[in-house]
Design a protein around this motif. Structure first.
Motif, mmCIF file in Angstrom:
data_model
loop_
_atom_site.group_PDB
_atom_site.id
_atom_site.type_symbol
_atom_site.label_atom_id
_atom_site.label_comp_id
_atom_site.label_asym_id
_atom_site.label_seq_id
_atom_site.Cartn_x
_atom_site.Cartn_y
_atom_site.Cartn_z
ATOM 1 N N ILE A 253 -6.475 0.783 2.871
ATOM 2 C CA ILE A 253 -5.986 -0.600 2.781
ATOM 3 C C ILE A 253 -4.834 -0.818 3.757
ATOM 4 O O ILE A 253 -4.765 -1.833 4.468
ATOM 5 C CB ILE A 253 -5.548 -0.912 1.335
ATOM 6 C CG1 ILE A 253 -6.760 -0.878 0.404
ATOM 7 C CG2 ILE A 253 -4.847 -2.274 1.264
ATOM 8 C CD1 ILE A 253 -6.408 -0.966 -1.072
ATOM 9 N N LEU A 254 -3.929 0.150 3.801
ATOM 10 C CA LEU A 254 -2.809 0.071 4.744
ATOM 11 C C LEU A 254 -3.316 -0.013 6.181
ATOM 12 O O LEU A 254 -2.810 -0.799 6.999
ATOM 13 C CB LEU A 254 -1.899 1.285 4.543
ATOM 14 C CG LEU A 254 -0.565 1.317 5.304
ATOM 15 C CD1 LEU A 254 0.449 2.163 4.530
ATOM 16 C CD2 LEU A 254 -0.706 1.885 6.709
ATOM 17 N N ALA B 299 0.827 -1.206 0.000
ATOM 18 C CA ALA B 299 0.000 0.000 0.000
ATOM 19 C C ALA B 299 0.862 1.258 0.000
ATOM 20 O O ALA B 299 0.550 2.239 -0.692
ATOM 21 C CB ALA B 299 -0.919 -0.008 1.222
ATOM 22 N N ALA C 113 -5.652 3.918 -0.784
ATOM 23 C CA ALA C 113 -4.457 3.144 -0.447
ATOM 24 C C ALA C 113 -4.174 3.192 1.049
ATOM 25 O O ALA C 113 -3.768 2.192 1.661
ATOM 26 C CB ALA C 113 -3.249 3.662 -1.234
#
Length: 432
Positions: free
Chosen positions: A143-144, A117, A140
């Motif tokens: 998601i991280l 990510a 992103a």
């Protein structure tokens, strides 16, 4: 001299006053593997903490999105997405993760996803601009954050199985001190324009990605014994069970109250920067703000870790005192209109980050030592989920700032830190 004996001697040289002390709260077989596991924990955490410093939503990503022309509304989502996204999923994932007898694999996978990510954000920075860049970075980062939530649920349980009770804070504190060196070098480069700033920030994102992937690979080599897997029920059943702990354990309730009040140390920096920007400080001093945060970690992490092994309760009390003093001073200087002088803001941020490091290490060690081996994962998930909701609700501080100014927000947070001192005072000593 064998590699094992070298590792054991290095381990004993760090755990100075623990030499000869029997392992506490872990099996004898795990005790034999402890020296090697200790350094693997330190190495893996040092890599992830370095990556955290290179991908700092409050400072680095905010500057990056501003430079890419992303809307302010999207920039405002960074901290809530990062903090709440890392905490809120944990109550639901704890049940599944408890089915894993060795949870190091889940942690390693989560770390690698974080690395991918971070690298994705780097690619976005060099290929997109404006609204598209803003939404892509937020996605992103989400998601991280979710991958990080998996690591958070698993880590304290793995730590509790592989490192003895008197050495856990030392391991995490030492890792923080090591990581701060990387961030300090990065901050110095930002401060003195040694490299083009956009190139440096983008390169830092890719470096962070590599660090997270390497950390996952290292963590996978831990010698972890199989643990209890009961409790791995459906998400809703596990959530209900976790909330029953909150009902039945008054110390857990007090701990969550203390930690909730001390979220002021995490929420305050953006408001400090906003008030400082109005008074003449701004993102042109990004490097000095990052440097202040890194130096605070370097100066305090190992000390806080060692103190946490003796009394995590007192660490939380002392951290509350430091935060109260710093936030009161910042609010007073802001009301007085004198916050713009020299490097006052980086100095105040340095002080607050010392308190923040104490909160992180104190509450982590306290929770691990307070919970039993069969409740550790559930306590962690429940605590983190409640704190995630509080952090998400922290958006209300933006409304206070709009109505009464950032100075008022800082005053409220100073009051929260003061109340945290009283809450922490009633915690039991769990290192006895």
């Amino acid at each position: 001299m064998t590699s094992r004996s070298t590792t054991e001697k290095a381990f004993q040289s760090i755990i100075i006053d623990d030499e000869g002390r029997a392992c506490a709260d872990i099996p004898e077989s795990a005790c034999k593997q402890e020296p090697g596991n200790f350094f693997k924990h330190v190495g893996a955490l040092a890599l992830t903490k370095s990556a955290d410093g290179l991908v700092d939503p409050k400072l680095v990503l905010s500057w990056l999105m501003t430079s890419l022309g992303a809307p302010v509304a999207l920039i405002g989502l960074l901290v809530p997405v990062r903090e709440a996204g890392a905490l809120l999923p944990q109550l639901l994932t704890a049940g599944f993760l408890r089915k894993l007898p060795r949870r190091k694999w889940a942690w390693a996978a989560g770390s690698m996803v974080q690395g991918l990510a971070a690298a994705a954000i780097g690619l976005i920075a060099i290929s997109l601009t404006g609204v598209a860049a803003g939404w892509a970075i937020v996605l992103a980062l989400a998601i991280l954050a979710v991958a990080r939530s998996v690591c958070s649920v698993c880590y304290k349980d793995v730590l509790g199985k592989t490192i003895a009770k008197s050495r856990r804070g030392t391991a995490t504190g030492l890792a923080g001190s090591i990581a701060s060196v990387t961030v300090i070098i990065y901050a110095l480069a930002l401060s003195f324009n040694l490299v083009d700033r956009m190139l440096l920030v983008t390169g830092g994102l890719f470096l962070a990605g590599l660090a997270w992937i390497a950390s996952g690979l290292l963590f996978a080599t831990l010698q972890e014994e199989a643990g209890a897997t009961e409790g791995g029920k459906s998400a809703l059943k596990e959530a209900w069970k976790n909330f029953s702990y909150l009902r039945d354990d008054p110390q857990l309730r007090r701990f969550i109250l203390t930690r909730g009040l001390l979220t002021a140390t995490a929420l305050a920096p953006p408001f400090m920067i906003a008030v400082g920007s109005e008074a003449g400080e701004g993102y042109d001093k990004l490097g000095f703000l990052v440097l202040a945060s890194a130096l605070a970690s370097l100066c305090s992490s190992f000390v806080w870790g060692r103190l946490s092994d003796r009394s995590s309760r007192k660490v939380l009390i002392f951290s509350g005192i430091v935060a109260t003093v710093i936030l009161t001073a910042t609010s007073w200087l802001a009301f007085a209109g004198t916050l713009s002088g020299g490097y006052i803001l980086p100095v105040l941020l340095f002080g607050l980050m010392i308190a923040y490091q104490g909160v992180r290490l104190g509450r982590s060690t306290h929770l691990v030592d307070m919970a039993g081996k069969d409740t550790r994962a559930a306590y962690t998930a429940l605590s983190n989920t409640i704190i995630g909701l509080l952090l998400l609700a922290g958006g209300l501080f933006s409304l206070i700032a709009h109505m009464y100014g950032g100075e008022a927000v800082l005053a409220v947070m100073a009051g929260m830190s003061g109340l945290a001192i009283l809450a922490a005072w009633g915690l039991e000593e769990v290192q006895l």
